[in-house]
Design a protein around this motif. Structure first.
Motif, PDB file in Angstrom:
ATOM      1  N   THR A 381       0.791  -1.244   0.000  1.00  0.00           N
ATOM      2  CA  THR A 381       0.000   0.000   0.000  1.00  0.00           C
ATOM      3  C   THR A 381       0.817   1.285   0.000  1.00  0.00           C
ATOM      4  O   THR A 381       0.393   2.294  -0.529  1.00  0.00           O
ATOM      5  N   HIS A 382       1.965   1.273   0.659  1.00  0.00           N
ATOM      6  CA  HIS A 382       2.726   2.514   0.852  1.00  0.00           C
ATOM      7  C   HIS A 382       3.984   2.560   0.000  1.00  0.00           C
ATOM      8  O   HIS A 382       4.906   3.295   0.294  1.00  0.00           O
ATOM      9  N   ARG A 383       4.020   1.773  -1.073  1.00  0.00           N
ATOM     10  CA  ARG A 383       5.273   1.675  -1.821  1.00  0.00           C
ATOM     11  C   ARG A 383       5.647   2.978  -2.528  1.00  0.00           C
ATOM     12  O   ARG A 383       6.782   3.154  -2.937  1.00  0.00           O
ATOM     13  N   GLN A 384       4.687   3.904  -2.665  1.00  0.00           N
ATOM     14  CA  GLN A 384       4.997   5.198  -3.276  1.00  0.00           C
ATOM     15  C   GLN A 384       5.639   6.166  -2.281  1.00  0.00           C
ATOM     16  O   GLN A 384       6.052   7.247  -2.653  1.00  0.00           O
ATOM     17  N   MET A 385       5.694   5.768  -0.992  1.00  0.00           N
ATOM     18  CA  MET A 385       6.295   6.660   0.001  1.00  0.00           C
ATOM     19  C   MET A 385       7.793   6.379   0.132  1.00  0.00           C
ATOM     20  O   MET A 385       8.227   5.238   0.020  1.00  0.00           O
ATOM     21  N   THR A 386       8.571   7.455   0.384  1.00  0.00           N
ATOM     22  CA  THR A 386      10.003   7.271   0.592  1.00  0.00           C
ATOM     23  C   THR A 386      10.217   6.671   1.983  1.00  0.00           C
ATOM     24  O   THR A 386       9.326   6.720   2.834  1.00  0.00           O
ATOM     25  N   ASP A 387      11.427   6.126   2.218  1.00  0.00           N
ATOM     26  CA  ASP A 387      11.728   5.563   3.538  1.00  0.00           C
ATOM     27  C   ASP A 387      11.562   6.620   4.618  1.00  0.00           C
ATOM     28  O   ASP A 387      11.106   6.334   5.721  1.00  0.00           O
ATOM     29  N   GLU A 388      11.932   7.849   4.268  1.00  0.00           N
ATOM     30  CA  GLU A 388      11.818   8.960   5.216  1.00  0.00           C
ATOM     31  C   GLU A 388      10.343   9.191   5.592  1.00  0.00           C
ATOM     32  O   GLU A 388      10.007   9.338   6.760  1.00  0.00           O
ATOM     33  N   GLN A 389       9.494   9.203   4.553  1.00  0.00           N
ATOM     34  CA  GLN A 389       8.056   9.391   4.800  1.00  0.00           C
ATOM     35  C   GLN A 389       7.490   8.209   5.593  1.00  0.00           C
ATOM     36  O   GLN A 389       6.674   8.397   6.484  1.00  0.00           O
ATOM     37  N   LEU A 390       7.950   7.004   5.253  1.00  0.00           N
ATOM     38  CA  LEU A 390       7.488   5.817   5.980  1.00  0.00           C
ATOM     39  C   LEU A 390       7.814   5.946   7.464  1.00  0.00           C
ATOM     40  O   LEU A 390       6.969   5.717   8.315  1.00  0.00           O
ATOM     41  N   LEU A 391       9.029   6.351   7.735  1.00  0.00           N
ATOM     42  CA  LEU A 391       9.448   6.470   9.136  1.00  0.00           C
ATOM     43  C   LEU A 391       8.697   7.596   9.843  1.00  0.00           C
ATOM     44  O   LEU A 391       8.283   7.448  10.983  1.00  0.00           O
ATOM     45  N   ALA A 392       8.471   8.709   9.097  1.00  0.00           N
ATOM     46  CA  ALA A 392       7.715   9.825   9.685  1.00  0.00           C
ATOM     47  C   ALA A 392       6.304   9.383  10.028  1.00  0.00           C
ATOM     48  O   ALA A 392       5.714   9.841  11.003  1.00  0.00           O
ATOM     49  N   ALA A 393       5.754   8.474   9.218  1.00  0.00           N
ATOM     50  CA  ALA A 393       4.413   7.965   9.485  1.00  0.00           C
ATOM     51  C   ALA A 393       4.458   6.806  10.479  1.00  0.00           C
ATOM     52  O   ALA A 393       3.441   6.202  10.791  1.00  0.00           O
ATOM     53  N   GLY A 394       5.663   6.486  10.969  1.00  0.00           N
ATOM     54  CA  GLY A 394       5.807   5.436  11.972  1.00  0.00           C
ATOM     55  C   GLY A 394       5.660   4.032  11.395  1.00  0.00           C
ATOM     56  O   GLY A 394       5.363   3.082  12.113  1.00  0.00           O
ATOM     57  N   ILE A 395       5.867   3.903  10.083  1.00  0.00           N
ATOM     58  CA  ILE A 395       5.705   2.596   9.452  1.00  0.00           C
ATOM     59  C   ILE A 395       7.066   1.958   9.242  1.00  0.00           C
ATOM     60  O   ILE A 395       7.824   2.344   8.359  1.00  0.00           O
ATOM     61  N   ALA A 396       7.377   0.989  10.080  1.00  0.00           N
ATOM     62  CA  ALA A 396       8.636   0.282   9.932  1.00  0.00           C
ATOM     63  C   ALA A 396       8.572  -0.558   8.660  1.00  0.00           C
ATOM     64  O   ALA A 396       7.513  -1.079   8.316  1.00  0.00           O
TER      65      ALA A 396
END
Ligand SMILES: *Cc1c(COP(=O)(O)O)cnc(C)c1O
Length: 423
Positions: A381-396
């Motif tokens: 679902t979140h593959r369009q997000m950068t690692d930085e955005q993933l981490l900001a959203a708390g998604i490991a």
């Protein structure tokens, strides 16, 4: 009426001799005997139906049920949860405005606020909902029009401190909008904690069977638009595209929903179909019973995973050790929902073979429906997000979102066990 009774009895209320189940009013339009009467409908002087993009009796009955479940003043169905979130915000914003949203919101909503609405000239500042309010308050600007969060965040399953953020929003003269999709009004009613507007992806637990996409917006009627007239000209000054109607004056507590309907549905068109509203209503009838079983199954699965040596971590706010447990006890004392997240020792490299070894539990994009399913947001679902955005959203990156269904929990745990054995 108790909530489970409302699930069955609210909404469609047949008169003598009428159909017991809500009729599917499968018609684009409605016939009138005089042009005078039709004119009054168009002027919003008379209640009635004329075109199903604006209103349809089946959709209205189902929206009325959800409104009653949330304890709201007025509600409207939308084509999807995304349409609900977009209309809920866009109804009180225009180019040059600004909103505040939790960075942990659903990925689709994150993109809507961070990218698409930005192109429309509406700026969003994402805040970390774990930060102290004093820090978040600094993000307010004179043109900030609302605060947005999710009762239980998708996919990180953190609990939003509704009362705290409602107080913060009100101190700054703006409403709090809460996406209550995961909790459903069975487990939490955000209006009781000060939220002003609630949205839903009814695609999830409300419809409950992975059959139809839909959304809903409910207004508590509590936010006083006229008291902040300068901020909300769309509600407090004449709508030239609608004969100069001033929604807040003419419709009082129903102003916000009436504007969505008369203006945004008219011009943008993301309405629900009566056929899909009928399916949604069937799902709503058993919502309380299903939520109880989802919660019970998820707690058993969370406890099982936590005790398994191959599991690195589990997030489920019903667990006493969870960082959100205190908030769960306050806002969701009967259970949060059926969704939990966890990671395996060995991370993403183990997550993929584990997921591929499951037999009963399927890999699907969907969440919060009757059958147990899971996915790895970083790969799906979140593959369009950068690692930085993933981490900001708390998604490991190793996060596995598990949506525990209504099957017998022994079968769910047995499938997890055999797949864990293989890694
Ligand atoms: C799925 C979801 C949405 C989007 O809903 P759709 O019906 O898929 O458009 C919005 N918010 C949350 C919390 C969701 O889980």
């Amino acid at each position: 009426m108790e909530i489970g009774t409302k699930c069955l009895q609210e909404g469609w209320k047949p008169a003598n001799g009428e159909a017991r189940q809500v009729p599917i009013c499968q018609s684009t339009t409605f016939k009138y005997d005089s042009s005078e009467e039709m004119g009054q409908l168009f002027d919003l002087e008379k209640d009635g139906y004329f075109y199903s993009r604006l209103a349809n009796p089946t959709c209205d009955a189902v929206a009325a049920k959800i409104c009653a479940l949330e304890g709201g003043e007025a509600g409207i169905l939308t084509a999807s949860g995304m349409a609900a979130n977009f209309l809920a915000v866009f109804n009180i914003c225009e180019a040059g405005d600004h909103i505040l949203a939790s960075s942990a919101v659903y990925g689709g909503t994150f993109n809507l606020f961070g990218t698409t609405m930005k192109k429309m000239g509406i700026d969003c500042t994402f805040f970390d909902q774990k930060d102290p309010v004093e820090k978040i308050e600094q993000y307010f600007r004179p043109n900030t029009k609302c605060v947005f969060g999710e009762t239980i965040t998708n996919p990180t399953v953190s609990v939003f401190d509704i009362e705290k953020f409602a107080d913060m929003a009100h101190r700054h003269g703006v409403p709090l909008i809460v996406d209550n999709t995961f909790a459903t009004p069975v487990n939490c009613r955000p209006f009781e904690w000060g939220a002003d507007i609630v949205t839903h992806s009814t695609t999830k637990y409300m419809e409950g069977h992975a059959a139809t996409i839909g959304g809903c917006i409910v207004d508590s009627g509590n936010f006083d638009w006229m008291a902040h007239a300068d901020k909300y000209p769309g509600l407090t000054t004449p709508d030239e595209s609608y004969h100069g109607i001033v929604y807040a004056q003419r419709f009082g507590k129903k102003a916000y929903i009436t504007k969505i309907d008369a203006q945004l549905m008219r011009d943008l068109g993301p309405c629900q179909s009566p056929q899909n509203a009928f399916y949604l209503n069937l799902g709503l009838e058993s919502l309380e019973v299903r939520m109880q079983r989802h919660c019970r199954n998820a707690l058993a699965v969370a406890e099982y995973l936590q005790a398994n040596e191959k599991v690195a971590w589990v997030r489920f706010s019903d667990l006493p050790q969870d960082p959100c447990h205190e908030l769960q006890q306050k806002y969701l004392p009967n259970g949060s929902c059926g969704v939990l997240s966890f990671g395996l020792k060995g991370g993403r490299a183990k997550a993929i073979p584990f997921m591929d070894s499951l037999k009963l539990i399927s890999i699907v994009t969907h969440v919060a429906d009757s059958r147990t399913c899971l996915l790895n947001p970083a790969s799906h679902t979140h593959r369009q997000m950068t690692d930085e955005q993933l981490l900001a959203a708390g998604i490991a990156p190793d996060l596995i979102r598990l949506s525990v269904g209504l099957e017998n929990v022994k079968d769910i745990i047995a499938d997890l066990a055999q797949a864990l054995d293989k890694i």
